[in-house]
Every structure is written in structure tokens, then in C-alpha cells.
Design a protein around this motif. Sequence first.
Motif, PDB file in Angstrom:
ATOM      1  N   ARG A  89      16.345  50.243  82.211  1.00  0.00           N
ATOM      2  CA  ARG A  89      16.832  50.379  83.588  1.00  0.00           C
ATOM      3  C   ARG A  89      16.021  49.456  84.498  1.00  0.00           C
ATOM      4  NH1 ARG A  89      16.221  55.983  82.286  1.00  0.00           N
ATOM      5  NH2 ARG A  89      18.227  56.911  81.854  1.00  0.00           N
ATOM      6  N   VAL A  90      16.712  48.903  85.492  1.00  0.00           N
ATOM      7  CA  VAL A  90      16.053  48.099  86.517  1.00  0.00           C
ATOM      8  C   VAL A  90      16.425  48.701  87.865  1.00  0.00           C
ATOM      9  CG1 VAL A  90      15.818  45.823  87.594  1.00  0.00           C
ATOM     10  CG2 VAL A  90      16.186  46.003  85.111  1.00  0.00           C
ATOM     11  N   TYR A  91      15.397  49.015  88.664  1.00  0.00           N
ATOM     12  CA  TYR A  91      15.600  49.576  89.997  1.00  0.00           C
ATOM     13  C   TYR A  91      15.196  48.538  91.037  1.00  0.00           C
ATOM     14  CZ  TYR A  91      16.009  54.163  87.813  1.00  0.00           C
ATOM     15  OH  TYR A  91      16.413  55.236  87.060  1.00  0.00           O
ATOM     16  N   LYS A  92      16.071  48.366  92.037  1.00  0.00           N
ATOM     17  CA  LYS A  92      15.804  47.420  93.117  1.00  0.00           C
ATOM     18  C   LYS A  92      15.456  48.196  94.379  1.00  0.00           C
ATOM     19  CE  LYS A  92      17.837  43.552  95.613  1.00  0.00           C
ATOM     20  NZ  LYS A  92      19.021  42.693  95.748  1.00  0.00           N
ATOM     21  N   ARG A  93      14.405  47.742  95.057  1.00  0.00           N
ATOM     22  CA  ARG A  93      14.003  48.383  96.305  1.00  0.00           C
ATOM     23  C   ARG A  93      14.961  47.971  97.422  1.00  0.00           C
ATOM     24  NH1 ARG A  93       7.973  48.914  98.874  1.00  0.00           N
ATOM     25  NH2 ARG A  93       8.628  49.575 100.939  1.00  0.00           N
ATOM     26  N   ILE A  94      15.461  48.959  98.134  1.00  0.00           N
ATOM     27  CA  ILE A  94      16.420  48.754  99.214  1.00  0.00           C
ATOM     28  C   ILE A  94      15.694  48.995 100.538  1.00  0.00           C
ATOM     29  CG2 ILE A  94      18.629  49.512 100.181  1.00  0.00           C
ATOM     30  CD1 ILE A  94      18.833  48.356  97.343  1.00  0.00           C
ATOM     31  N   ALA A  95      15.884  48.094 101.477  1.00  0.00           N
ATOM     32  CA  ALA A  95      15.179  48.195 102.756  1.00  0.00           C
ATOM     33  C   ALA A  95      15.752  49.272 103.672  1.00  0.00           C
ATOM     34  CB  ALA A  95      15.203  46.851 103.477  1.00  0.00           C
TER      35      ALA A  95
END
Length: 183
Positions: A89-95
Motif C-alpha cells: 500500500r502507498v499512502y499520500k499525504r493530503i493537505a
Amino acid sequence: MARYQCKCGHIMHDTDDPSEYVLEVYTGSEIEDALKYNPDLLWFHLLQGWDEKQQCMKQYMHHPEAFYWYCTKCKRVTEVDVQALHGTRVYKRIAKIPKGCDESWDTLYAVREVDIFPYTDANDDLTEDEYINRIPHKYSYKISPDKSRVIAYDNEGKPAFEYALEREYHWDGDAYTIEDHKV
């Protein structure tokens, strides 16, 4: 010694000890199970997956096969399957500031190795309970039941930012497939 390339292209490694790229991640239910298993379990032993008193390995762990990388360039978090040596899994930080979560979300404890090292190095006898209640944490986290979202809360309990599941890797026995999620 390990290296991993983030989706953004940045190369992460664990050659420095402690590493700024290695993230220790545990769910609230894992911590509860570990404390039920052994209320005096040391934090260092949880990190190592070893209980000195019981002379056993990882009996209290739900995901002993997972390893987490934190990219200092783009702030993505990648979960890696240690057995297969590939991302799961890859999680992207959302602003954007998220709305929050409900009671079905589990607590998530996440700390970079470099941030916890001063406490574990100076306190070999630091218990899990002391880690949770005594060490200052910049954020607290909650993870959705389907593991698609992680919300970070600041020290006042307000949502600060979110991690959204960006990519999943699936193994069907013959080949990997990649599932990209709209973020």
C-alpha cells in the motif's frame, strides 16, 4: 540494510541508525493485545517483536511481515511486505483538512525511528504503556476500517491532515497487479 524507492523517485534507506525513513506503525488493537499478552512488555521489545520474559517472537503482532517507509521528500508512507519485498500500500499525504472519523476507526500509533530513538536509547525499560502516555506525540492518528484513510489529529484533537490510499499492489499467485486510487 535496505533501500526502497518512493513513488516520487526518492531513494530511502535504513543505513543510518536510527533512520529518518523507517516508520514504526501499530494499531490500537495491536497495542491492547500486546498489553493483554504481557502488561509489562517493553516498548523496545514491541519494536523488535520479541518478548524476553516469554522467550517468544511476535505472538502479539498482527502484521509482523509489514515494514513502513516514510518519504521525507513527498511525505508518502509505503507499507512493504517483508516476505515478498514489494510494496502493498502507498499512502499520500493530503493537505486538505479532513472532516474527521467515527467510532469504527482504530487508533494508529506511528512514529519515525529517528524520533523515538532518544527515548528508547535512554530508557531501555520503557514500557508500552509509558510510551503511549508519557512520550509527547505531535499527532494522534485514526485509520479507517478499510485502511483507505488515516487522519492525523493535533494535540487539541482537531483534524490536521489526512493520508489517503493512493496505490495497492495485489499478488494473484502468478503476477502483481497495481490498483491506483483517485486521491
